[in-house]
Design an enzyme around this catalytic site. Structure first.
Site, PDB file in Angstrom:
ATOM      1  N   ASP A   1       7.216 -14.796 -16.244  1.00 28.92           N
ATOM      2  CA  ASP A   1       7.102 -16.244 -16.077  1.00 28.92           C
ATOM      3  C   ASP A   1       8.146 -16.978 -16.903  1.00 28.92           C
ATOM      4  O   ASP A   1       8.720 -17.958 -16.446  1.00 28.92           O
ATOM      5  CB  ASP A   1       5.695 -16.726 -16.461  1.00 28.92           C
ATOM      6  CG  ASP A   1       4.750 -16.589 -15.284  1.00 28.92           C
ATOM      7  OD1 ASP A   1       5.146 -16.971 -14.172  1.00 28.92           O
ATOM      8  OD2 ASP A   1       3.630 -16.087 -15.472  1.00 28.92           O
TER       9      ASP A   1
ATOM     10  N   HIS B   1       0.824  -1.195   0.000  1.00 24.91           N
ATOM     11  CA  HIS B   1       0.000   0.000   0.000  1.00 24.91           C
ATOM     12  C   HIS B   1       0.876   1.270   0.000  1.00 24.91           C
ATOM     13  O   HIS B   1       0.657   2.212  -0.742  1.00 24.91           O
ATOM     14  CB  HIS B   1      -0.827  -0.050   1.288  1.00 24.91           C
ATOM     15  CG  HIS B   1      -2.153   0.586   1.152  1.00 24.91           C
ATOM     16  ND1 HIS B   1      -3.291   0.024   1.656  1.00 24.91           N
ATOM     17  CD2 HIS B   1      -2.515   1.730   0.574  1.00 24.91           C
ATOM     18  CE1 HIS B   1      -4.292   0.804   1.398  1.00 24.91           C
ATOM     19  NE2 HIS B   1      -3.860   1.839   0.736  1.00 24.91           N
TER      20      HIS B   1
ATOM     21  N   CYS C   1       5.056  -8.392 -22.512  1.00 24.08           N
ATOM     22  CA  CYS C   1       4.402  -7.628 -21.456  1.00 24.08           C
ATOM     23  C   CYS C   1       4.959  -7.947 -20.067  1.00 24.08           C
ATOM     24  O   CYS C   1       4.328  -7.691 -19.066  1.00 24.08           O
ATOM     25  CB  CYS C   1       2.893  -7.839 -21.488  1.00 24.08           C
ATOM     26  SG  CYS C   1       2.415  -9.561 -21.588  1.00 24.08           S
TER      27      CYS C   1
ATOM     28  N   GLU D   1       5.148 -18.127 -22.232  1.00 23.32           N
ATOM     29  CA  GLU D   1       5.629 -17.990 -20.843  1.00 23.32           C
ATOM     30  C   GLU D   1       6.354 -19.239 -20.366  1.00 23.32           C
ATOM     31  O   GLU D   1       6.911 -19.266 -19.277  1.00 23.32           O
ATOM     32  CB  GLU D   1       4.451 -17.766 -19.896  1.00 23.32           C
ATOM     33  CG  GLU D   1       3.564 -16.610 -20.279  1.00 23.32           C
ATOM     34  CD  GLU D   1       2.577 -16.264 -19.198  1.00 23.32           C
ATOM     35  OE1 GLU D   1       2.915 -15.434 -18.348  1.00 23.32           O
ATOM     36  OE2 GLU D   1       1.464 -16.834 -19.193  1.00 23.32           O
TER      37      GLU D   1
HETATM   38  C1  PEP Z   1       4.526 -12.438 -17.312  1.00 23.22           C
HETATM   39  O1  PEP Z   1       4.541 -13.571 -16.832  1.00 23.22           O
HETATM   40  O2  PEP Z   1       5.531 -11.865 -17.767  1.00 23.22           O
HETATM   41  C2  PEP Z   1       3.272 -11.672 -17.346  1.00 23.22           C
HETATM   42  C3  PEP Z   1       3.209 -10.538 -17.987  1.00 23.22           C
HETATM   43  O3  PEP Z   1       2.224 -12.155 -16.629  1.00 23.22           O
HETATM   44  P1  PEP Z   1       2.108 -12.094 -15.032  1.00 23.22           P
HETATM   45  O4  PEP Z   1       3.228 -11.237 -14.536  1.00 23.22           O
HETATM   46  O5  PEP Z   1       0.769 -11.536 -14.755  1.00 23.22           O
HETATM   47  O6  PEP Z   1       2.255 -13.529 -14.672  1.00 23.22           O
HETATM   48 MG    MG Z   2       2.683 -14.624 -16.486  1.00 24.15          MG
END
Ligand code: PEP
Ligand code: MG
Length: 759
Positions: free
Chosen positions: A631, A365, A678, A607
């Site tokens: 991941d 937080h 991402c 991933e």
């Molecule tokens: C990732 O694994 O890089 C991803 C973007 O998903 P999360 O971080 O939500 O597992």
């Molecule tokens: Mg992920």
């Protein structure tokens, strides 16, 4: 009694001692008895002063305990630490490193067995047993002490972190430029005076006891809750002018926890059963904390800290302890074992320049608030010695997650320059909002955002995001006590799609399991990251999947913006085929309801290493690929992304990870499909340069990082990024790759984006 039970008994005794000093005393008394030896001592390292403290003893001159210190390399104790292994000598006095310490009454002892206590490769102390006669301690005694020392390491590490070790030591000068590491909770650099803040009350010290006067206890409790509610309201108002509505909503969540139906309801029930108010509060808070601890999702786990904070606030009123009026210097750095939003609010806004919390993470937080307020924060800085830093000058580097104690004039000057440059740079970044992310030689990259928390939406639009690259749909699921309905989901998705219209929005299907649990759908597994996670769960529950996909498709009705549905944790093509079938079914159903909707694009997240090798066949089946590098890194390197013990091994720039990222991009392009990423890597300047060099079409990141990455892209040529990449790909070591890329970026005039004093 056998050795194992004796060992267990000692560890239990030590762990349950009422103070650190008592724990050490119990340790030396018990070990001396267990080994039937004459002397047992513990020496503890004081890392800020580079000396060993004679911290506990049984059998020598007690008056020097807590007084006597040895230089780090001195004597046999120093040798044990240096070699990081046991030293077992029959005649210690004839050893060249033996140092005669008459003060502590060491003279007549011949045999010596010293064992290091090591935590995370760092020697924290040395456990020593000594004997008058010349007998060598036997192998089983040595093994006993080694096992004991290994078990004590965690306890000592905690004591060191919370300053208990330092509290035992004398006051020599602290070493200059002591560096402590945590994680960056909020970017920026702050220099100021440390003010250590203690919690208002201590839940552990509350004793449980029965009450005769239930009505009275209920009354006292209600009054305390009301006062705590008043506090929270006041704190919320105090931040009112400086925080956006989404962050202010966090305080409403706080207030809700103090609603009659939530924590107070449970406490009242216990009081009615005869427990006094403080004991009842302790029981209920503890239970809640246990529930939160079991959640592995970092965001939800941190909500446990909120519950504790509220509990302590109410307890402080029950115990009638008031916050001491503290003086806050002009440049205050707030330091504490667990900094709470209330503590943040206690410092006048114009005086607070940094936050250091021993506990917590970027999802705390306080970290969320600090980011919004633009105050640099370092979280999880477990080693910062609380007692030792009070009133000293600290440097808080929220970029690297580092804290400097007793910084030299030279270092302070360097950081002051960096702060001034960073201020100017951030102001310049504001002007980039409407400019395209295009390299100096005309190469275009799409910069999109990852959305998950409340507040991300307005922040993303403010920073000029061109699309959503990852909508983590778990959050609407996590904040409920049952699966959200199709309409509930549709409304949330619609809000984001209309806000981004006509830009594309990538919605990931539910990715629970692993470290993300739903309280109403528990998944209990030995090995959750290798278990029932992401697409594996939703394919097994088409009723959940179909509802979610329908909600996504409906939310896109009548909009120009492209809906992209993304599938997490794909490890084989059959999963994609089945998911596509279900998405088709959902699409048909929505059309049959007479709603006019476009067909969504479908994409796969890469991933899992298996998906890297099958990226081409996967790409053939869908419209786009997106790498989840968080991941992918954890699965390629076999390093749990949330486990601090192996955090050092989690390297996104590992050559194997980079090779996988490059191969995936090639595979997608060979099939004529766009490739995005991402994971966190995309939002780092070094990562962005390398990924651009690999030809990634979309970099999706946290909104906070977006302007900086846009600046990097606008100030480098694609050709140069490719050159940097091809050299980096020849290197064997992640740190070498990082160093090299940084240096190249500095040479290319991009140093402003990667502020750093040292390597
Ligand atoms: C990732 O694994 O890089 C991803 C973007 O998903 P999360 O971080 O939500 O597992
Ligand atoms: Mg992920």
């Amino acid at each position: 009694m056998n050795m194992l039970s004796r060992l267990r008994e000692i560890v239990d005794d030590v762990a349950n001692a009422s103070s650190f000093r008592q724990a050490l005393n119990l340790l030396v008394v018990n070990v001396r008895a267990a080994l039937g030896t004459e002397v047992c001592s513990v020496y503890l390292i004081n890392r800020t002063r580079d000396r060993f403290l004679f911290a506990a003893n049984e059998g020598l001159n007690q008056s020097y305990v807590g007084q006597y210190t040895l230089a780090a390399g001195e004597g046999l104790v120093g040798l044990v630490a240096e070699r990081a292994e046991p030293i077992n000598l029959k005649d210690a006095m004839s050893h060249p490193r033996f140092r005669y310490l008459p003060q502590i009454g060491e003279e007549p002892f011949h045999s010596f067995l010293g064992v290091p206590v090591i935590h995370h490769r760092i020697v924290l102390g040395v456990l020593v047993v000594q004997q008058r006669d010349e007998r060598k301690f036997d192998e089983s005694e040595e093994a006993f002490l080694v096992t004991l020392a290994a078990q004590l390491a965690t306890l000592l590490a905690h004591a060191e972190a919370t300053g208990e070790v330092l509290a035992l030591t004398s006051n020599d000068a602290v070493r200059e430029n002591q560096l402590f590491r945590g994680v960056g909770g909020s970017p920026g650099i702050g220099i100021g005076t440390a003010v250590v803040m203690q919690p208002l009350a201590d839940l552990n010290s509350v004793r449980e006891r029965e009450t005769e006067n239930v009505t009275q206890e209920l009354l006292i409790f209600d009054r305390a809750v009301e006062s705590a509610r008043e506090d929270i309201r006041r704190i919320g108002e105090q931040f009112g002018g400086s925080l956006p509505a989404e962050e202010l909503a966090l305080f409403d969540v706080y207030l809700h926890m103090l609603d009659d139906t939530a924590i107070p309801g449970d406490v009242r029930e216990r009081i009615r059963l005869g427990q006094w108010a403080q004991g009842a509060l302790k029981q209920v808070i503890r239970e809640h904390l246990r529930t939160f601890e079991q959640m592995e999702d970092p965001y939800l786990k941190e909500r446990g800290a909120d519950v504790k904070d509220l509990g302590l606030r109410v307890l402080a009123y029950l115990q009638d302890t008031r916050q001491k009026k503290q003086h806050f210097p002009e440049h205050t750095i707030l330091v504490g074992e667990e900094i709470t939003p209330g503590m943040l609010a206690a410092v006048p806004a114009d005086r607070l320049v940094g936050v250091v919390s021993l506990a917590g993470s970027g999802a705390s937080h306080v970290a969320i608030l600090a980011r919004s307020l633009g105050i640099p924060a370092v979280m999880g800085a477990v080693d910062v010695p609380l007692y030792d830093v009070e009133h000293t000058t600290l440097v808080v580097d929220g970029f690297c997650g580092e804290v400097y104690v007793n910084a030299s004039k030279h270092l302070l000057d360097e950081y002051a320059l960096l702060i001034a440059a960073e201020k100017e740079f951030v102001a310049e970044l504001d002007t980039l909002k409407d400019l395209p992310p295009e390299t100096t030689d005309g190469w275009q990259v799409r910069l999109w955002v990852n959305i998950g928390l409340a507040g991300d939406l307005s922040r993303s639009l403010d920073r000029g995001a061109e699309g959503i690259g990852l909508f983590r749909t778990e959050v609407p699921f996590m904040t409920q006590d049952r699966f959200p309905t199709e309409e509930e989901q549709r409304l949330i998705y619609r809000e984001h799609m209309t806000a981004f219209e006509p830009r594309p929005v990538t919605m990931r299907t539910l990715d629970i399991g692993g470290d993300k649990a739903l309280s109403y759908f528990p998944i209990d597994e030995e090995n959750p990251f290798l278990g029932w996670r992401g697409i594996r769960v939703t394919l097994d529950h088409p009723e959940i999947f179909l509802v979610q996909v329908r909600a996504m498709i409906k939310a896109n009705a009548g909009l120009e913006g492209q809906l992209r549905i993304m599938l997490p944790m794909i490890s084989s093509v059959s999963e994609v085929d089945e998911a596509k079938k279900l998405i088709e079914q959902a699409y048909r159903e929505v059309c049959e309801e007479g709603i006019d909707v476009k067909h969504p694009q479908i994409g796969v997240m890469i991933e899992v290493p298996a998906a890297v090798y099958q990226a081409r066949v996967l790409a053939r089946r869908v419209d786009f690929l997106a790498v989840g590098s968080n991941d992918l890194t954890q699965y390629m390197l076999a390093v749990d992304r949330n486990n601090p013990r192996v955090a050092e091994l989690y390297r996104e720039l590992h050559p194997s990870v980079l090779a996988a990222l490059r191969d995936v991009a090639k595979s997608a392009h060979a099939e004529g499909k766009p490739i995005g990423i991402c994971g966190e890597l995309a939002g780092t300047p070094v990562g962005a340069v390398l990924l651009m060099g690999m030809g990634y079409d979309v970099l999706s990141m946290n909104a906070t990082n977006l302007p900086r990455i846009k600046w990097v892209i606008r100030n480098i040529s694609f050709r140069r990024a490719r050159r940097i990449l091809s050299r980096a790909m020849t290197m064997d070591d992640p740190l070498e790759i990082d160093r090299f890329t940084r240096k190249e970026m500095i040479d290319a005039g991009l140093g402003r984006a990667i502020p750093r004093i040292h390597d």
